[in-house]
Design a protein around this motif. Structure first.
Motif, mmCIF file in Angstrom:
data_model
loop_
_atom_site.group_PDB
_atom_site.id
_atom_site.type_symbol
_atom_site.label_atom_id
_atom_site.label_comp_id
_atom_site.label_asym_id
_atom_site.label_seq_id
_atom_site.Cartn_x
_atom_site.Cartn_y
_atom_site.Cartn_z
ATOM 1 N N SER A 1 0.836 -1.195 0.000
ATOM 2 C CA SER A 1 0.000 0.000 0.000
ATOM 3 C C SER A 1 0.878 1.255 0.000
ATOM 4 O O SER A 1 2.034 1.233 0.440
ATOM 5 N N PHE A 2 0.296 2.345 -0.486
ATOM 6 C CA PHE A 2 1.039 3.606 -0.552
ATOM 7 C C PHE A 2 0.970 4.338 0.779
ATOM 8 O O PHE A 2 -0.033 4.281 1.492
ATOM 9 N N MET A 3 2.044 5.058 1.073
ATOM 10 C CA MET A 3 2.104 5.857 2.282
ATOM 11 C C MET A 3 3.100 6.989 2.078
ATOM 12 O O MET A 3 3.970 6.925 1.207
ATOM 13 N N PHE A 4 2.939 8.042 2.870
ATOM 14 C CA PHE A 4 3.920 9.114 2.875
ATOM 15 C C PHE A 4 4.958 8.816 3.954
ATOM 16 O O PHE A 4 4.608 8.441 5.073
ATOM 17 N N VAL A 5 6.222 8.988 3.599
ATOM 18 C CA VAL A 5 7.328 8.722 4.515
ATOM 19 C C VAL A 5 8.109 10.018 4.721
ATOM 20 O O VAL A 5 8.473 10.683 3.749
ATOM 21 N N LYS A 6 8.359 10.369 5.964
ATOM 22 C CA LYS A 6 9.147 11.551 6.271
ATOM 23 C C LYS A 6 10.594 11.326 5.850
ATOM 24 O O LYS A 6 11.180 10.285 6.160
ATOM 25 N N CYS A 7 11.162 12.303 5.153
ATOM 26 C CA CYS A 7 12.498 12.128 4.574
ATOM 27 C C CYS A 7 13.464 13.222 5.040
ATOM 28 O O CYS A 7 13.256 13.825 6.084
#
Length: 238
Positions: free
Chosen positions: A145-151
């Motif tokens: 599944s798609f997710m936003f990851v802090k970079c």
């Protein structure tokens, strides 16, 4: 000069990213720049056929493959390798893995120092491109599944690569709920940030990059080669 080059993905696989790699080498202003090559997103699995490795070699670069899984935070050897880099390139794969290893080993701060103190070029493809932004949109969640990851936060946007592929177009709606501006790019396109200015690079002229900004109601807006909207700060129209 400080530069960051973020490549969405490969366009025509017979062309690969050679034009991008040659461009990155030129930015280094060296005949044989030292490339620190990060297979982190692929869980440090590496062969000479790994994406872009041979391209850097063929371009006349001195390529050092750095497997972060072999290091711990505080390693002087790791610091020496990263701080000696002219170019730092990260491959595509699992973005959660990338950020976990960057943090675990302290490589995140070493990359920051190498870029800010020594002018090392930060670059990469797919998740290796997303990692330099504030956050990335990746299919590294449960069951893909798609997710936003802090970079890392060098570039104040979220980033979505592979935007020409149907499943990645879910970013169009997902970015609205972040309440944060975002950029997507199709394979064969890249975003360059050099000396405070953005530019859109094209390996294939029919592949593009797009901006999604809250002040434009997140309407998908194609960026021109000069990335005028990004360079305005608060966009209106190109």
């Amino acid at each position: 000069m400080k530069a960051i080059v973020t490549i969405s993905g490969y366009g025509d696989k017979t062309i690969r990213t050679m034009s991008f790699i040659e461009h990155i080498k030129k930015l280094s202003e060296k005949d044989c720049p030292k490339v620190v090559f990060l297979p982190t997103a692929g869980f440090d699995n590496f062969t000479p056929e790994t994406e872009a490795y041979q391209d850097f070699v063929d371009a006349g670069c001195d390529v050092h493959v750095l497997k972060l899984s072999e290091y711990k935070k505080g390693s002087k050897k790791l610091e020496k390798i990263i701080m000696s880099a002219d170019i730092i390139y990260a491959i595509g794969g699992n973005l959660m893995r990338v950020m976990s290893e960057f943090t675990r080993t302290g490589a995140d701060e070493l990359f920051r120092r190498a870029h800010e103190e020594n002018g090392a070029i930060l670059c990469g493809i797919s998740s290796g491109a997303m990692c330099w932004y504030d956050r990335g949109y990746d299919d590294c969640g449960l069951d893909g599944s798609f997710m936003f990851v802090k970079c890392m936060g060098f570039l104040p946007y979220s980033f979505c690569p592979h935007y020409n592929a149907t499943k990645w177009k879910t970013y169009t709606e997902a970015v609205k709920y972040q309440k944060f501006p975002g950029i997507s790019a199709e394979d064969g396109a890249a975003i360059e940030y050099k000396d405070g200015k953005f530019t859109v690079l094209h390996e294939m002229e029919d592949r593009h990059a797009y901006l999604f900004h809250p002040e434009m109601d997140y309407k998908k807006t194609k960026l021109n080669k000069k990335a005028t909207l990004l360079n305005k700060g608060v966009p209106t129209k190109e």
